[in-house]
Design a protein around this motif. Structure first.
Motif, PDB file in Angstrom:
ATOM      1  N   MET A  91      12.704  -0.132   0.143  1.00 29.64           N
ATOM      2  CA  MET A  91      11.313  -0.401   0.514  1.00 29.64           C
ATOM      3  C   MET A  91      10.353  -0.071  -0.627  1.00 29.64           C
ATOM      4  SD  MET A  91      10.603  -1.884   3.362  1.00 29.64           S
ATOM      5  CE  MET A  91       8.966  -1.348   3.899  1.00 29.64           C
ATOM      6  N   LEU A  92      10.732   0.891  -1.455  1.00 30.19           N
ATOM      7  CA  LEU A  92       9.919   1.270  -2.609  1.00 30.19           C
ATOM      8  C   LEU A  92      10.035   0.252  -3.740  1.00 30.19           C
ATOM      9  CD1 LEU A  92       8.123   3.576  -3.800  1.00 30.19           C
ATOM     10  CD2 LEU A  92      10.249   4.606  -4.650  1.00 30.19           C
ATOM     11  N   ASP A  93      10.968  -0.707  -3.602  1.00 30.57           N
ATOM     12  CA  ASP A  93      11.294  -1.626  -4.698  1.00 30.57           C
ATOM     13  C   ASP A  93      11.778  -0.836  -5.903  1.00 30.57           C
ATOM     14  OD1 ASP A  93      11.649  -4.055  -6.008  1.00 30.57           O
ATOM     15  OD2 ASP A  93       9.606  -4.078  -6.811  1.00 30.57           O
ATOM     16  N   GLY A  94      12.486   0.257  -5.623  1.00 35.62           N
ATOM     17  CA  GLY A  94      12.895   1.163  -6.687  1.00 35.62           C
ATOM     18  C   GLY A  94      14.333   0.982  -7.121  1.00 35.62           C
ATOM     19  N   CYS A  95      14.836   1.994  -7.799  1.00 38.37           N
ATOM     20  CA  CYS A  95      16.204   2.002  -8.302  1.00 38.37           C
ATOM     21  C   CYS A  95      16.826   3.351  -7.978  1.00 38.37           C
ATOM     22  CB  CYS A  95      16.233   1.731  -9.801  1.00 38.37           C
ATOM     23  SG  CYS A  95      15.112   2.771 -10.773  1.00 38.37           S
ATOM     24  N   ALA A  96      18.132   3.382  -7.784  1.00 31.90           N
ATOM     25  CA  ALA A  96      18.793   4.615  -7.377  1.00 31.90           C
ATOM     26  C   ALA A  96      20.269   4.549  -7.709  1.00 31.90           C
ATOM     27  CB  ALA A  96      18.616   4.852  -5.877  1.00 31.90           C
ATOM     28  N   LEU A  97      20.819   5.714  -8.009  1.00 38.60           N
ATOM     29  CA  LEU A  97      22.257   5.822  -8.261  1.00 38.60           C
ATOM     30  C   LEU A  97      22.820   6.942  -7.409  1.00 38.60           C
ATOM     31  CD1 LEU A  97      24.238   5.495 -11.495  1.00 38.60           C
ATOM     32  CD2 LEU A  97      24.517   7.604 -10.172  1.00 38.60           C
ATOM     33  N   SER A  98      23.942   6.664  -6.752  1.00 37.61           N
ATOM     34  CA  SER A  98      24.670   7.685  -6.019  1.00 37.61           C
ATOM     35  C   SER A  98      25.900   8.081  -6.812  1.00 37.61           C
ATOM     36  CB  SER A  98      25.089   7.173  -4.636  1.00 37.61           C
ATOM     37  OG  SER A  98      25.825   8.167  -3.931  1.00 37.61           O
ATOM     38  N   ALA A 111       0.831  -1.209   0.000  1.00 38.85           N
ATOM     39  CA  ALA A 111       0.000   0.000   0.000  1.00 38.85           C
ATOM     40  C   ALA A 111       0.863   1.255   0.000  1.00 38.85           C
ATOM     41  CB  ALA A 111      -0.925  -0.012   1.217  1.00 38.85           C
ATOM     42  N   TRP A 112       1.965   1.223   0.749  1.00 39.63           N
ATOM     43  CA  TRP A 112       2.873   2.372   0.821  1.00 39.63           C
ATOM     44  C   TRP A 112       3.517   2.654  -0.531  1.00 39.63           C
ATOM     45  CZ3 TRP A 112       8.244   2.799   0.269  1.00 39.63           C
ATOM     46  CH2 TRP A 112       8.808   4.002   0.729  1.00 39.63           C
ATOM     47  N   LEU A 170      21.460   6.717  10.665  1.00 36.61           N
ATOM     48  CA  LEU A 170      21.558   7.872   9.781  1.00 36.61           C
ATOM     49  C   LEU A 170      21.974   7.464   8.372  1.00 36.61           C
ATOM     50  CD1 LEU A 170      23.269  10.641  11.960  1.00 36.61           C
ATOM     51  CD2 LEU A 170      21.031  10.775  10.860  1.00 36.61           C
ATOM     52  N   LEU A 171      22.958   6.589   8.289  1.00 31.97           N
ATOM     53  CA  LEU A 171      23.458   6.178   6.980  1.00 31.97           C
ATOM     54  C   LEU A 171      22.395   5.425   6.175  1.00 31.97           C
ATOM     55  CD1 LEU A 171      27.038   4.963   7.960  1.00 31.97           C
ATOM     56  CD2 LEU A 171      26.452   7.080   6.770  1.00 31.97           C
ATOM     57  N   LEU A 172      21.608   4.617   6.851  1.00 33.32           N
ATOM     58  CA  LEU A 172      20.611   3.796   6.165  1.00 33.32           C
ATOM     59  C   LEU A 172      19.331   4.553   5.820  1.00 33.32           C
ATOM     60  CD1 LEU A 172      20.942   0.557   8.316  1.00 33.32           C
ATOM     61  CD2 LEU A 172      21.565   0.764   5.906  1.00 33.32           C
ATOM     62  N   ARG A 173      19.084   5.666   6.498  1.00 32.89           N
ATOM     63  CA  ARG A 173      17.773   6.310   6.402  1.00 32.89           C
ATOM     64  C   ARG A 173      17.351   6.612   4.960  1.00 32.89           C
ATOM     65  NH1 ARG A 173      17.627  12.193   8.419  1.00 32.89           N
ATOM     66  NH2 ARG A 173      18.226  12.514   6.221  1.00 32.89           N
ATOM     67  N   ASN A 174      18.145   7.351   4.224  1.00 28.83           N
ATOM     68  CA  ASN A 174      17.741   7.759   2.881  1.00 28.83           C
ATOM     69  C   ASN A 174      17.771   6.616   1.869  1.00 28.83           C
ATOM     70  OD1 ASN A 174      17.496  10.254   4.038  1.00 28.83           O
ATOM     71  ND2 ASN A 174      18.944  11.289   2.683  1.00 28.83           N
ATOM     72  N   PRO A 175      18.876   5.889   1.769  1.00 26.69           N
ATOM     73  CA  PRO A 175      18.902   4.837   0.741  1.00 26.69           C
ATOM     74  C   PRO A 175      17.909   3.713   0.975  1.00 26.69           C
ATOM     75  CG  PRO A 175      20.911   4.789   2.059  1.00 26.69           C
ATOM     76  CD  PRO A 175      20.195   6.044   2.424  1.00 26.69           C
ATOM     77  N   SER A 176      17.609   3.393   2.248  1.00 23.70           N
ATOM     78  CA  SER A 176      16.695   2.268   2.510  1.00 23.70           C
ATOM     79  C   SER A 176      15.275   2.566   2.054  1.00 23.70           C
ATOM     80  CB  SER A 176      16.713   1.896   3.987  1.00 23.70           C
ATOM     81  OG  SER A 176      16.186   2.945   4.785  1.00 23.70           O
ATOM     82  N   ILE A 177      14.934   3.837   1.937  1.00 25.13           N
ATOM     83  CA  ILE A 177      13.618   4.206   1.421  1.00 25.13           C
ATOM     84  C   ILE A 177      13.417   3.630   0.026  1.00 25.13           C
ATOM     85  CG2 ILE A 177      12.279   6.177   0.540  1.00 25.13           C
ATOM     86  CD1 ILE A 177      13.391   7.762   2.987  1.00 25.13           C
ATOM     87  N   VAL A 178      14.462   3.681  -0.800  1.00 23.69           N
ATOM     88  CA  VAL A 178      14.356   3.188  -2.173  1.00 23.69           C
ATOM     89  C   VAL A 178      14.198   1.672  -2.193  1.00 23.69           C
ATOM     90  CG1 VAL A 178      15.468   3.119  -4.442  1.00 23.69           C
ATOM     91  CG2 VAL A 178      15.711   5.153  -2.988  1.00 23.69           C
TER      92      VAL A 178
END
Length: 449
Positions: free
Chosen positions: A401-408, A348-349, A391-399
């Motif tokens: 949980m979203l089942d998304g993709c991300a590049l740093s 749902a999220w 703190l380190l996990l906060r931002n990247p872990s959102i992606v």
């Protein structure tokens, strides 16, 4: 563009450089003090065979030149390499039998011509974003030669191998940021693809729901290449100019509590991108604050790691890193009903967040809110360790949980400690994230990043 894997590959294919010579340079780099805790084990003989084969192909019209051209690629000690043990950065598995065959991701790298150089050190069983390892030592972050700082984790040794020149790319995993965190803290590129696109067979699991096989590289174009190899697919990165993309900034959660260096680098980067014509709009994403409630009973990593480790912990718990064991044991408190509720809440999220992102090509955020703290600050202080880890996990872990993709990708000034800019979106928007990242990287280089 600095000398990255693609530039090295071109030099090998043209005969300007030899793969064997480049491998020798990587081996010399691996023997320096900067890499004293980087590798758990090495396998240079098979790497040399791959490099020799690449040089033969470069000198023969009859032999194909492979995508990775005999260049050094390190492998996180989570993935099976035929004939080698796989120990997950732990002492618990050190007496295990060697792997009978390569993990699926390793097999794809080998088939693409990679010179697989060794298993890299990591947070034990991949359960932390700090990179701390009490068994093999913690690899110091090469970004600061004066103060030993955390490397970020859990793909700590993999990132250090790339940052020091001991590898051109590093195979790792990302469950809550384990590729992007060390990339951000060390000034590298880390791409976490949509999880289902890359195979996990032959890898020690942390969370079967969230784990992703992916890589750390020196550049975004290298990230495209490694993703194509690992996912066995061709990236269709639309090379539109930066001004043609519609980008968002997440106002909620991801910009909370930034340290001064990260805040300044992020603000400066946004301004530089706007100077290059980027359309950037700040949006509210209040849904991000819901994750702590959704995961209050422990989350997927606790439940699924407990399922894998519970017998081992009962028999051999004293040999685990206590900080890792503590997090795994949290899964013992989750009921089946808790887990099923988590699955439904996540679904749902995801739908709520995806609705908020409609119309945007990607979102921009700081990868992590702090620069790398000294190792000494977390070595003997559990409270500080878990504070930094969260703190380190906060931002990247959102992606994740979203089942998304991300590049740093790096966005700091040359005289600053590394800061990562995260470009992210929802599931299966990988090619768009890569295309936007290519445009951002080019814009930042143009502005003298």
């Amino acid at each position: 563009m600095h000398f990255d894997l693609i530039a090295a590959r071109s030099a090998v294919h043209s005969g300007e450089r030899s793969a064997v010579g480049l491998l020798d340079a990587a081996r010399m780099a691996s023997d320096t003090p900067a890499n004293r805790h980087t590798f758990v084990r090495t396998f240079w003989e098979q790497a040399e065979a791959a490099a020799r084969a690449a040089d033969l192909a470069a000198g023969s019209a009859a032999l194909p030149c492979l995508p990775l051209a005999g260049l050094a690629v390190s492998v996180k000690d989570l993935f099976d390499v035929a004939g080698q043990p796989t120990t997950g950065g732990s002492r618990v598995l050190q007496d295990g039998a060697p792997a009978a065959q390569d993990a699926a991701a390793v097999a794809r790298l080998r088939a693409a011509g990679a010179a697989l150089t060794g298993h890299t050190n990591m947070t034990e069983f991949a359960f932390s974003g700090v990179g701390w390892n009490p068994h093999h030592g913690t690899p110091p972050n090469p970004a600061d030669p004066d103060v030993p700082r955390i490397p970020g984790g859990s793909t700590s040794g993999g990132a250090v191998s790339v940052a020091t020149g001991a590898a051109w790319a590093a195979l790792g995993s990302d469950t809550g940021g384990s590729i992007r965190i060390p990339a951000a803290l060390q000034g590298l590129v880390g791409f976490k693809n949509t999880a289902r696109l890359t195979p996990l067979e032959g890898a020690i699991p942390l969370s079967t729901t969230l784990d992703t096989a992916c890589a750390i590289t020196k550049s975004v174009r290298d990230a495209v290449l490694l993703h194509e190899v690992l996912a066995a697919r061709q990236v269709r990165a639309n090379r539109r100019p930066l001004r043609a993309w519609r980008l968002a900034i997440a106002r909620d959660t991801m910009q909370d509590g930034l340290d001064g260096t990260v805040a300044n680098a992020f603000d400066s980067t946004l301004q530089r991108l706007r100077n290059q014509g980027a359309q950037i709009e700040q949006i509210g994403l209040p849904e991000l604050s819901q994750l702590s409630r959704i995961q209050a009973t422990g989350g997927f990593s606790a439940a699924e790691s407990w399922a894998w480790h519970r017998v081992r912990l009962e028999v051999d718990g004293e040999r685990y890193d206590p900080r890792v064991a503590q997090r795994i044991r949290r899964g013992a408190q989750m009921s089946a009903a808790d887990y099923i509720d988590l699955v439904h809440a996540r679904r749902a999220w995801i739908a709520q967040v995806e609705r908020q992102l409609e119309g945007f090509d990607a979102v921009l955020s700081p990868t992590v809110p702090i620069v790398a703290p000294p190792i000494a600050a977390i070595a003997d202080d559990d409270a500080e360790f878990f504070r930094v880890n969260a703190l380190l996990l906060r931002n990247p872990s959102i992606v994740n949980m979203l089942d998304g993709c991300a590049l740093s990708l790096p966005c700091h000034a040359p005289d600053q400690l590394p800061v990562g800019l995260m470009v992210w979106s929802s599931a299966l928007h990988d090619d768009t994230v890569l295309a936007v990242s290519l445009a951002i990287e080019a814009a930042l280089l143009l502005e003298g990043a």
